[in-house]
Design a protein around this motif. Sequence first.
Motif, short mmCIF file in Angstrom:
data_model
loop_
_atom_site.label_atom_id
_atom_site.label_comp_id
_atom_site.label_asym_id
_atom_site.label_seq_id
_atom_site.Cartn_x
_atom_site.Cartn_y
_atom_site.Cartn_z
N UNK A 159 0.83 -1.33 -0.12
CA UNK A 159 -0.09 0.01 -0.08
C UNK A 159 0.94 1.32 0.07
N UNK A 160 0.39 2.32 -0.63
CA UNK A 160 1.10 3.49 -0.67
C UNK A 160 1.40 4.05 0.71
N UNK A 161 2.23 4.80 1.07
CA UNK A 161 2.70 5.60 2.40
C UNK A 161 1.48 6.24 2.93
N UNK A 162 0.99 7.05 1.74
CA UNK A 162 -0.23 8.14 2.21
C UNK A 162 -1.42 7.26 2.50
N UNK A 163 -1.73 6.26 1.85
CA UNK A 163 -2.98 5.42 2.46
C UNK A 163 -2.76 4.69 3.78
N UNK A 164 -1.27 4.22 3.82
CA UNK A 164 -1.05 3.56 5.18
C UNK A 164 -1.21 4.43 6.30
N UNK A 165 -0.93 5.86 6.20
CA UNK A 165 -0.84 6.89 7.25
C UNK A 165 -2.42 7.11 7.48
N UNK B 196 -4.49 6.18 11.25
CA UNK B 196 -4.99 7.22 11.80
C UNK B 196 -6.34 7.47 12.05
N UNK B 197 -7.34 6.34 11.48
CA UNK B 197 -8.73 6.35 11.68
C UNK B 197 -8.91 5.89 12.77
N UNK B 198 -10.03 6.41 13.44
CA UNK B 198 -10.61 6.11 14.59
C UNK B 198 -12.18 5.69 14.85
N UNK B 199 -12.59 4.91 15.61
CA UNK B 199 -14.01 4.73 15.71
C UNK B 199 -14.75 6.16 15.97
N UNK B 200 -15.83 6.10 15.04
CA UNK B 200 -16.90 7.26 14.93
C UNK B 200 -16.57 8.11 13.59
N UNK B 201 -15.43 7.69 12.92
CA UNK B 201 -14.94 8.39 11.81
C UNK B 201 -15.97 7.91 10.73
#
Length: 224
Positions: free
Chosen positions: A11-17, A21-26
Amino acid sequence: MGTAAGVDAGAAPALVETIQAIEEGDVLVVNGDTRTWDVTDVVERSIEDPTDDRESKRVLRLNARSAVFGLELVSYPDHHEASLHALESPDWTEDGRVFDVDDVEVLTQRVPWVVVSGGPAAKYHFPDPQAAAYGEAAPACGAGNQGSTYRITRCNAVVPAYSGCKDCLRHAKPVGLQPVQCPDCGKHICQGILQGEQVAAVDGFSITCPQCEFDGTVEVAFEN
């Protein structure tokens, strides 16, 4: 939705980042799909089996109406792999399938929406509570009633909300605007929400101050 997963070069670094960073509720859009996903759970696990090349994995449980998918990010010593797993779907052609993940968009929710309830099933979203209260604002969405205006007859019919409307979050791209003041006398001019795909290109407003008659352009800043 995308293609079924095959050999993944990483996976591309930007996608991994983004996924990390995604949290519950997003609220997410994956691969530009028409569905808008709620993140209802996040699980992170280390993999300590010496025979397994994987180091860890991060799994997000995604819900959209009657569909339940899992967004999985797997860490290897030299790369990451991202995939989307169909756990439950009203479309039988998706059941049990695994899809490549090329893009994940996290929708911004922290904007001061006002939700106006017009009945048991009708909700309209206004960008400005004062304009809504005086019937001067058209809803950002509203089940095809964008051409109408609404007057609030009960004070408890207008409530602040920070979750927004999924369709508006995705398509209107609302951004909170920091208060704009006259640079000469400091008079408050405006604040609120800007909507539209081109909002990011806005860097100034042309104003005429009603107090000191300043006439010119002022810089604007958006809420984070």
